[in-house]
Design an enzyme around this catalytic site. Structure first.
Site, PDB file in Angstrom:
ATOM      1  N   LYS A   1      -1.440  -0.042   5.377  1.00 37.62           N
ATOM      2  CA  LYS A   1      -0.577   0.740   4.497  1.00 37.62           C
ATOM      3  C   LYS A   1      -1.098   2.168   4.346  1.00 37.62           C
ATOM      4  CE  LYS A   1      -3.651   0.695   0.955  1.00 37.62           C
ATOM      5  NZ  LYS A   1      -4.316   1.887   0.380  1.00 37.62           N
TER       6      LYS A   1
ATOM      7  N   ASP B   1      -4.421  -4.845  -3.236  1.00 36.44           N
ATOM      8  CA  ASP B   1      -3.544  -4.463  -2.132  1.00 36.44           C
ATOM      9  C   ASP B   1      -2.957  -5.652  -1.372  1.00 36.44           C
ATOM     10  OD1 ASP B   1      -3.855  -1.768  -2.629  1.00 36.44           O
ATOM     11  OD2 ASP B   1      -5.440  -1.482  -1.139  1.00 36.44           O
TER      12      ASP B   1
END
Length: 306
Positions: free
Chosen positions: A12, A140
């Site tokens: 990401k 995350d």
């Protein structure tokens, strides 16, 4: 039982990252706009007596633990405990996301391991349960499960999908040496304590700016470039001042903006399309940097056909 399952999860970029003051527990409340990009972690899961792992890939792997400190191993053990499974699994991990690079590679490993073991063991847990388990592993991990584009609040794990249109092209420059996330946050706190006139005030309640969400919704790279920001950037640059020259080079070579991804040290340059990405990649490579062209948003963790 299935003999082998292959799962894939994306790294990401934080296209926006705002950080609040540390709480009593030492953790910072954050607000992030995440975008999953086309740099992946692959995990193959096969039955075994215990939970074991091997790791390969083109990135620097010396910092990757091969015991219970590894997030993928912890993910498998957590899922086994959740469903009451007393067998094991061998995880074969192929990494392409930089280690300790601010792109959530370890979290992607955990997400892929959860999805792979869920399929291997026939658990069939609903998405909400996998997200809950992911949040226990790290802030995350839920986004690596979800993918696409999302807003994260709290510690970054309270997710809301964001409507995204079109494609965004990024050129990433990775570093051989990763950075410690706690060290970067400590540096940010010290930087803010200086309270110089040029230092922005610490937000009381972090929030993603509306212009960021509008740019993502419209698929407008120029608008996103103008709105993107990362509160951790000054801390990363204080700890790794050589990144200043890299950012200057990228901007001179027509990148629309440069972002430190997460807690660094990966730098993400947003460009206008594939041709611009190729040109920037060539220029950065010629200057001795390892530059990768990726795009987003892409899907989250999923099982792939063998």
């Amino acid at each position: 039982m299935t003999e082998r399952v292959h799962a894939r999860a994306p790294g990401k970029i934080n296209v926006f990252f705002q950080v609040g003051a540390p709480g009593a527990d030492g953790y910072h409340e954050v607000a992030s706009a995440y975008q999953a990009v086309s740099l992946y972690e692959d995990v193959w899961a096969t039955p075994d007596d215990d939970v074991t792992i091997e790791v390969s890939g083109p990135v620097e792997l010396s910092g990757v633990p091969l015991d219970d400190r590894n997030l993928a191993v912890r993910a498998a053990r957590l899922l086994a405990a959740e469903i009451g499974y007393d067998g094991g699994v061998h995880l074969q991990v192929h990494k392409t996301v930089p280690v300790a690079g601010g792109m959530g590679g370890g979290s992607a490993d955990a997400a892929a391991a959860l999805v792979a073991c869920d399929a291997l063991w026939g658990a069939g847990l609903p998405t909400g349960e996998l997200l809950r388990l992911g949040a226990e592993l790290g802030a995350d991990v839920p986004f690596a499960l979800m993918g696409g584009t999302a807003v994260g609040t709290g510690r970054g794990d309270q997710l809301s999908p964001a409507l995204a249109r079109g494609r965004f092209d990024w050129v990433l420059v990775v570093s051989e040496e990763g950075m410690s996330t706690p060290e970067v946050y400590a540096e940010l706190d010290e930087y803010r304590a200086g309270a110089a006139p040029h230092i922005p005030p610490t937000p009381a309640r972090p929030a993603v700016q509306p212009a960021v969400l509008q740019a993502i919704r419209q698929g407008d790279a120029r608008m996103l470039a103008a709105a993107s920001d990362n509160d951790l950037t000054p801390a990363v640059l204080r700890l790794r001042p050589t990144l200043d020259d890299l950012i200057d080079l990228g901007l001179r070579e027509d990148a629309m903006t440069a972002l430190v991804s997460g807690s660094g040290p990966t730098v993400a340059f947003l460009v206008e399309g594939e041709q611009a990405a190729l040109e920037l990649q060539v220029a950065l490579s010629a200057a001795g940097h390892e530059a990768l062209h990726v795009h987003g948003p892409v899907p989250g963790a999923r099982v792939l056909p063998e």
